[in-house]
Design a protein around this motif. Structure first.
Motif, PDB file in Angstrom:
ATOM      1  N   ARG A   2       0.813  -1.307  -0.085  1.00  0.00           N
ATOM      2  CA  ARG A   2       0.095  -0.031  -0.043  1.00  0.00           C
ATOM      3  C   ARG A   2       0.879   1.232   0.087  1.00  0.00           C
ATOM      4  NH1 ARG A   2      -5.053  -0.480  -1.401  1.00  0.00           N
ATOM      5  NH2 ARG A   2      -5.348  -1.915   0.316  1.00  0.00           N
ATOM      6  N   THR A   3       0.660   2.268  -0.962  1.00  0.00           N
ATOM      7  CA  THR A   3       1.180   3.392  -1.036  1.00  0.00           C
ATOM      8  C   THR A   3       0.982   4.468   0.058  1.00  0.00           C
ATOM      9  OG1 THR A   3      -0.086   4.735  -2.491  1.00  0.00           O
ATOM     10  CG2 THR A   3       1.228   3.065  -3.462  1.00  0.00           C
ATOM     11  N   PRO A   4       1.540   5.312   0.084  1.00  0.00           N
ATOM     12  CA  PRO A   4       1.385   6.694   1.497  1.00  0.00           C
ATOM     13  C   PRO A   4       0.012   7.208   1.229  1.00  0.00           C
ATOM     14  CG  PRO A   4       3.696   6.611   0.660  1.00  0.00           C
ATOM     15  CD  PRO A   4       3.059   5.842  -0.204  1.00  0.00           C
ATOM     16  N   THR A  42       5.135   6.804   4.208  1.00  0.00           N
ATOM     17  CA  THR A  42       5.289   5.422   4.654  1.00  0.00           C
ATOM     18  C   THR A  42       4.416   4.512   3.834  1.00  0.00           C
ATOM     19  OG1 THR A  42       5.255   6.302   7.023  1.00  0.00           O
ATOM     20  CG2 THR A  42       4.732   3.827   6.832  1.00  0.00           C
ATOM     21  N   TRP A  43       5.367   3.235   3.275  1.00  0.00           N
ATOM     22  CA  TRP A  43       4.544   2.418   2.473  1.00  0.00           C
ATOM     23  C   TRP A  43       4.530   1.262   3.532  1.00  0.00           C
ATOM     24  CZ3 TRP A  43       4.777   2.188  -3.265  1.00  0.00           C
ATOM     25  CH2 TRP A  43       4.981   3.291  -3.636  1.00  0.00           C
ATOM     26  N   SER A  47       1.140  -9.240   4.349  1.00  0.00           N
ATOM     27  CA  SER A  47       1.367 -10.412   4.181  1.00  0.00           C
ATOM     28  C   SER A  47       0.258 -11.479   5.080  1.00  0.00           C
ATOM     29  CB  SER A  47       2.684 -10.958   4.531  1.00  0.00           C
ATOM     30  OG  SER A  47       3.197 -10.846   5.747  1.00  0.00           O
ATOM     31  N   SER A  48      -0.376 -12.326   4.376  1.00  0.00           N
ATOM     32  CA  SER A  48      -1.067 -13.302   5.279  1.00  0.00           C
ATOM     33  C   SER A  48      -0.490 -14.431   4.844  1.00  0.00           C
ATOM     34  CB  SER A  48      -2.370 -13.195   4.985  1.00  0.00           C
ATOM     35  OG  SER A  48      -2.693 -13.150   3.283  1.00  0.00           O
ATOM     36  N   TRP A  49      -1.304 -15.845   5.730  1.00  0.00           N
ATOM     37  CA  TRP A  49      -1.042 -17.065   5.315  1.00  0.00           C
ATOM     38  C   TRP A  49      -2.219 -17.780   5.879  1.00  0.00           C
ATOM     39  CZ3 TRP A  49      -0.942 -20.275   9.733  1.00  0.00           C
ATOM     40  CH2 TRP A  49      -0.813 -19.654  11.123  1.00  0.00           C
ATOM     41  N   LEU A  50      -2.374 -18.942   5.212  1.00  0.00           N
ATOM     42  CA  LEU A  50      -3.690 -19.767   5.197  1.00  0.00           C
ATOM     43  C   LEU A  50      -3.151 -21.047   5.914  1.00  0.00           C
ATOM     44  CD1 LEU A  50      -6.495 -20.350   4.207  1.00  0.00           C
ATOM     45  CD2 LEU A  50      -5.442 -21.566   2.357  1.00  0.00           C
ATOM     46  N   PRO A  61       1.948  -5.288   9.240  1.00  0.00           N
ATOM     47  CA  PRO A  61       2.520  -4.826   8.106  1.00  0.00           C
ATOM     48  C   PRO A  61       3.809  -4.507   8.446  1.00  0.00           C
ATOM     49  CG  PRO A  61       0.720  -3.194   8.842  1.00  0.00           C
ATOM     50  CD  PRO A  61       0.768  -4.609   9.614  1.00  0.00           C
ATOM     51  N   LEU A  62       4.675  -4.617   7.269  1.00  0.00           N
ATOM     52  CA  LEU A  62       5.981  -4.065   7.366  1.00  0.00           C
ATOM     53  C   LEU A  62       6.012  -2.680   7.006  1.00  0.00           C
ATOM     54  CD1 LEU A  62       9.159  -4.543   7.433  1.00  0.00           C
ATOM     55  CD2 LEU A  62       8.967  -5.342   5.213  1.00  0.00           C
TER      56      LEU A  62
END
Length: 310
Positions: A2-4, A42-43, A47-50, A61-62
């Motif tokens: 996601r952009t600023p 800030t960008w 991430s996600s996991w199943l 978020p990073l």
């Protein structure tokens, strides 16, 4: 990602599905090259996991902070370090030839090692009293005309200068339209000018259709002392903006010429080319005569660099 400003952006390369066994560790990587069109701020990288039961889990978020460069940051866009040996690089430099201006004593030669050469990582411009082809004094004037021109930025040359009555070296610029409009309408920026009879003073000057030698207003410029410029290398520079030109020796700014808003006083909104020359005598260099016992004279140029403002 996601952009600023809230928009979406991709990472590459994309990563497909990967099954991880209990206790197994896996590292996933992806990248993005930021460009000058990307928003500062800030960008966020999500991430996600199943899991095996089919439930998705979101990771925190990073955060990546993309900062604007400082206002005084410069980017190198052109240079000559004068590496190698032999004649100057013909892709960067051409020559003035003959008796060119100011009633000077030297004949400028072209492609003659005795007058212009690369040696030990430096450019050497040499004025000689050698009688070559019937010319008592020879020297060189290198120009980027027709090869490279510049509009705004920081232009600098690190150099060591000759001394003695009659010497007149310069690092300077002329408007690329000189053949169409003539001088001084083309504009002239003297980044460094020096006369041997005044051996500890460096001059920085501009010439315009309103401000020039011979006009009622005269040229505009400044001077600064320099310690032993015939023994020590100094950095001679300008920082050229749409509203002004600042002149420097080493880190000392000693003169600023401001844009006064008319073409007669500011012909510096158009491209100029560079000149490096060693003149002898003439209207200013020879104002106190020429000492003919001191030849040869040499200018040593460590490098020339041009930067643009980020």
């Amino acid at each position: 990602m996601r952009t600023p400003t809230g928009g979406g952006a991709d990472l590459s390369p994309g990563t497909g599905a990967k099954t991880v066994a209990p206790g197994q560790t896996v590292t996933l990587s992806a990248g993005r090259t930021f460009t000058s069109t990307d928003a500062y701020g800030t960008w966020r990288v999500f991430s996600s996991w199943l899991d095996s039961a089919g439930a998705w889990h979101e990771e925190a978020p990073l955060l990546i902070e993309l900062k604007a460069p400082p206002a005084n940051t410069w980017r190198l866009v052109w240079q000559d370090e004068f590496d190698g040996s032999g004649l100057p690089d013909s892709t960067r430099w051409g020559y003035e030839v003959g008796y060119v201006r100011n009633g000077e004593s030297q004949y400028y030669t072209q492609g003659r090692l005795e007058n212009a050469r690369r040696e030990n990582g430096q450019l050497i411009l040499e004025a000689r009293r050698d009688g070559w082809n019937g010319h008592d004094i020879t020297s060189a004037s290198l120009i980027t005309k027709g090869k490279k021109s510049f509009l705004y930025g920081r232009i600098e040359a690190r150099a060591k200068l000759p001394t003695g009555k009659g010497t007149w070296p310069a690092v300077w610029m002329l408007g690329t339209d000189i053949d169409q409009v003539g001088w001084p309408a083309c504009g002239e920026i003297d980044i460094m000018e020096y006369v041997g009879f005044n051996p500890t003073t460096i001059h920085g000057t501009v010439h315009t259709p309103f401000y020039y030698h011979g006009s009622a207003a005269g040229p505009r410029g400044g001077t600064t002392p320099a310690s032993s410029p015939w023994l020590d290398y100094h950095l001679y520079a300008i920082e050229w903006f749409p509203d002004r030109i600042d002149f420097f020796v080493d880190s000392v700014k000693y003169f600023t010429f401001f844009n006064e808003g008319t073409s007669a006083k500011w012909p510096f909104n158009k491209a100029h080319y560079l000149l490096l020359n060693l003149a002898i005598g003439g209207s200013w260099g020879g104002a106190q005569g020429v000492d003919l016992t001191l030849f040869p004279h040499r200018v040593y140029v460590d490098y020339v660099r041009v930067y643009e403002r980020l």
